[in-house]
Design a protein around this motif. Structure first.
Motif, short mmCIF file in Angstrom:
data_model
loop_
_atom_site.label_atom_id
_atom_site.label_comp_id
_atom_site.label_asym_id
_atom_site.label_seq_id
_atom_site.Cartn_x
_atom_site.Cartn_y
_atom_site.Cartn_z
N SER A 1 0.85 -1.19 0.00
CA SER A 1 0.00 0.00 0.00
C SER A 1 0.88 1.24 0.00
O SER A 1 1.63 1.47 0.96
CB SER A 1 -0.91 0.02 1.23
N GLU B 1 -1.19 -0.88 -4.41
CA GLU B 1 -2.37 -0.05 -4.39
C GLU B 1 -1.95 1.32 -3.88
O GLU B 1 -0.94 1.44 -3.17
CB GLU B 1 -3.47 -0.63 -3.48
N VAL C 1 -3.24 4.57 -1.64
CA VAL C 1 -4.23 5.03 -0.67
C VAL C 1 -3.93 6.49 -0.36
O VAL C 1 -2.86 6.81 0.17
CB VAL C 1 -4.19 4.19 0.63
N LYS D 1 -5.68 8.43 -11.24
CA LYS D 1 -6.50 7.23 -11.04
C LYS D 1 -7.00 6.67 -12.37
O LYS D 1 -7.07 5.45 -12.56
CB LYS D 1 -7.66 7.55 -10.11
N SER E 1 -5.28 -0.24 -8.13
CA SER E 1 -6.28 0.42 -7.30
C SER E 1 -5.76 1.74 -6.73
O SER E 1 -4.66 1.80 -6.19
CB SER E 1 -6.68 -0.52 -6.15
N ASN F 1 -7.42 4.62 -4.21
CA ASN F 1 -8.55 5.01 -3.37
C ASN F 1 -8.26 6.35 -2.70
O ASN F 1 -7.22 6.50 -2.04
CB ASN F 1 -8.84 3.94 -2.32
N TYR G 1 -9.51 9.18 -0.04
CA TYR G 1 -10.38 9.38 1.11
C TYR G 1 -10.29 10.83 1.57
O TYR G 1 -9.20 11.39 1.71
CB TYR G 1 -9.98 8.44 2.25
N HIS H 1 -6.98 2.69 6.06
CA HIS H 1 -7.67 2.29 4.83
C HIS H 1 -6.82 1.41 3.92
O HIS H 1 -7.27 1.05 2.83
CB HIS H 1 -8.14 3.53 4.06
#
Length: 284
Positions: A6, A34, A36, A54, A60, A62, A64, A81
């Motif tokens: 991550s 990924e 985050v 993105k 991935s 993400n 937030y 997350h």
């Protein structure tokens, strides 16, 4: 299969350098990742840059939205997350070298460690190497007092190499790759600290685990006038006394003589006054 990493990016008004940071993720030789992002209510073009990134990648991403409560809370929101076995921070100003994640994952797995950090190259706002100046002289090579070749296994006993409790012997969080399990075991970053929360976490980590240090510059750390490092440079941090007393008490027998002296001067303030009195009276 390679474990998921991550890449955690805490953001706030980062449009100036964010594209370069994100591009360094695209160029990584390690593919199982990924991203985050925890954004502290940016009001510049940060979110648009992130959304475009993105749409351009096949892993991935993400994003937030986070209510600002300090940098520690933003870092910790990323961790909360994340889904990876490993955590790799990347700050919006900085740049990963192409092989950074692969080399750090391989190092942790081969040596069965929970955390590894690397040296870093210092760059300026134009992405040019910095090779002079007061900050550079003191902070360019944080492990300059340690003689090692390709890597070093740092244990508590090696705190003797530091002349100051406040000196970061390891590096900024994005020089590290962490096994996520350590955050479940030791807790996350201390949100009560404003500036040295990464150093406090490294000391907490060292209490139980060995920290690997790679003698390669796997990150470009950007020094510029608007970052917290520059803004806080020279300030007396509010957590300084609490932190010195905490480290001094916990690691006293491992510290250098000068670090022990720092602890005593903070723990017993009258000693500072006595030192000033001796100077005023002409005693050394």
């Amino acid at each position: 299969m390679n474990p998921l990493v991550s890449i955690c990016i805490p953001t706030y008004n980062g449009e100036a350098f964010l594209k370069e940071a994100l591009n360094s993720i695209k160029l990584q030789t390690y593919n199982n990742i990924e991203v985050v992002v925890s954004d502290d209510a940016s009001h510049d073009n940060t979110l648009n840059i992130l959304e475009r990134f993105k749409s351009e990648v096949d892993f991935s991403v993400n994003i937030y939205h986070h209510l600002p409560k300090g940098i520690g809370a933003n870092w910790n929101n990323c961790i909360e997350h994340s889904n990876g076995e490993y955590i790799k921070f990347l700050f919006q100003d900085d740049v990963l070298e192409t092989s950074c994640i692969k080399e750090q994952v391989d190092f942790l797995r081969v040596n069965k460690l929970k955390a590894v950090c690397s040296k870093r190259l210092i760059i300026n706002e134009f992405s040019e190497p910095v090779d002079s100046g007061g900050w550079y002289s003191f902070n360019y090579d944080l492990q300059k007092n340690i003689d090692f070749n390709d890597y070093f296994f740092f244990k508590k006993k090696h705190l003797k190499y530091s002349s100051s409790i406040m000196h970061n012997l390891f590096g900024e969080p994005d020089t590290f790759l962490y096994d996520k399990s350590i955050f479940n075991e030791l807790g996350v970053f201390n949100e009560n600290y404003k500036q040295i929360l990464d150093l406090e976490f490294s000391y907490r980590l060292l209490e139980k685990y060995t920290i690997g240090i790679q003698n390669k510059r796997l990150l470009k750390f950007r020094l510029h006038s608007n970052q917290a490092t520059a803004i806080n440079n020279g300030k007396t941090l509010p957590e300084r006394k609490e932190f010195i007393c905490y480290v001094g008490a916990k690691y006293f027998f491992y510290l250098s003589k000068s670090a022990k002296k720092m602890y005593f001067l903070e723990k017993i303030p009258v000693l500072q006054k006595w030192g000033k009195l001796k100077v005023w009276m002409g005693f050394k």
